[in-house]
Design a protein around this motif. Structure first.
Motif, PDB file in Angstrom:
ATOM      1  N   LEU A 180      73.231  12.806  47.949  1.00  0.00           N
ATOM      2  CA  LEU A 180      73.622  11.423  47.650  1.00  0.00           C
ATOM      3  C   LEU A 180      75.136  11.295  47.545  1.00  0.00           C
ATOM      4  CD1 LEU A 180      70.881  10.434  45.040  1.00  0.00           C
ATOM      5  CD2 LEU A 180      71.198   9.466  47.324  1.00  0.00           C
ATOM      6  N   TYR A 181      75.769  12.287  46.944  1.00  0.00           N
ATOM      7  CA  TYR A 181      77.224  12.249  46.838  1.00  0.00           C
ATOM      8  C   TYR A 181      77.865  12.294  48.228  1.00  0.00           C
ATOM      9  CZ  TYR A 181      81.999  13.713  46.145  1.00  0.00           C
ATOM     10  OH  TYR A 181      83.359  13.790  46.223  1.00  0.00           O
ATOM     11  N   ASP A 182      77.379  13.171  49.087  1.00  0.00           N
ATOM     12  CA  ASP A 182      77.925  13.266  50.446  1.00  0.00           C
ATOM     13  C   ASP A 182      77.756  11.948  51.200  1.00  0.00           C
ATOM     14  OD1 ASP A 182      78.722  15.848  50.042  1.00  0.00           O
ATOM     15  OD2 ASP A 182      76.964  16.763  51.004  1.00  0.00           O
ATOM     16  N   LEU A 183      76.618  11.289  50.985  1.00  0.00           N
ATOM     17  CA  LEU A 183      76.384   9.993  51.625  1.00  0.00           C
ATOM     18  C   LEU A 183      77.406   8.959  51.163  1.00  0.00           C
ATOM     19  CD1 LEU A 183      74.494   8.221  53.411  1.00  0.00           C
ATOM     20  CD2 LEU A 183      73.215   7.713  51.327  1.00  0.00           C
ATOM     21  N   LEU A 184      77.656   8.915  49.861  1.00  0.00           N
ATOM     22  CA  LEU A 184      78.616   7.952  49.317  1.00  0.00           C
ATOM     23  C   LEU A 184      80.041   8.293  49.755  1.00  0.00           C
ATOM     24  CD1 LEU A 184      77.269   7.497  45.666  1.00  0.00           C
ATOM     25  CD2 LEU A 184      76.786   6.133  47.693  1.00  0.00           C
TER      26      LEU A 184
END
Length: 246
Positions: A180-184
């Motif tokens: 999720l962090y990489d997506l954001l």
């Protein structure tokens, strides 16, 4: 056991019953049997099954609100953002019954409660919108529509958690947090914490800004206009040469 403790015991029992049987199959008889109280005692605190479930959902959203911390851009932004994602994921995964019912759009529940659940979801969305707007003011979120940003983020999170609930072997939490962090980070998250030049700025102005040093101007998140943070001196490149006198 006093009234407050008895009420909490009913809530804990209801949470367990909903987790094991789901909303539709859960019955008040199951809840009172697990809480070891008379059925009449249940109705002293809650009018029906829906009301006790509603209280559990409200508690879930309160925990979500408490999980989101304000990011300090002068500190380690990545660690703080991951902390927030980790806390939110933990709140949702620690309440699998409530989360699964919320993710399934509460199909089959009575219309009044469906309306109530929609209101709860809107509260969560508004909470995220405010956090994103705060991030824009801090320069760590790209300027843009925070309502859509919130919708995209919640959609991604819901899909990950829903898939995770269906898997025979759940994904490790930290793997979810990292994904999720990489997506954001590839989306609206600005890891330069406000150092990047506004997209509308001309190439020449970016060069002059580099001569003056970084940080002299910051982009205003809501409007996209430049906000002056310190007095700006004219750049030599902008001074017009005086006409030569004969």
């Amino acid at each position: 056991m006093d009234k407050s403790e008895r009420r909490q015991a009913l809530l804990r029992a209801a949470r367990t019953v909903f987790s094991e049987k789901g909303y539709h199959e859960a019955k008040v008889d199951d809840i009172v049997a697990l809480a070891k109280v008379a059925k009449g005692t249940f109705y002293l605190y809650f009018p029906d099954k829906r009301s006790v479930f509603g209280e559990l959902v409200r508690g879930l959203f309160l925990r979500l609100g408490g999980a989101i911390l304000r990011v300090d851009p002068s500190a380690d932004v990545e660690a703080q953002v991951k902390h927030n994602i980790r806390a939110i994921v933990a709140v949702l995964l620690d309440d699998p019954a409530l989360t699964s019912i919320l993710l399934s759009h509460a199909a089959g529940l009575d219309p009044a409660f469906v309306k109530e659940l929609r209101a709860f979801r809107q509260e969560v969305k508004l909470l995220l919108e405010r956090s994103l707007a705060d991030g824009q003011r801090l320069g760590i979120i790209e300027p843009g529509d925070t309502e859509l940003y919130a919708t995209f983020t919640i959609g991604a999170l819901k899909e990950v958690l829903f898939e995770n609930a269906l898997e025979e072997q759940a994904r490790p939490r930290e793997r979810i947090v990292t994904a999720l962090y990489d997506l954001l980070r590839r989306g609206y998250l600005r890891m330069d914490a406000g150092r990047a030049a506004p997209p509308a700025e001309a190439e020449g102005e970016r060069g002059e800004r580099g001569e003056r040093g970084e940080g002299s101007r910051a982009r205003a998140p809501a409007t996209g206009h430049a906000v002056r943070e310190q007095p700006e001196r004219p750049s030599p490149a902008r001074r017009r040469p005086r006409a030569k006198r004969d």
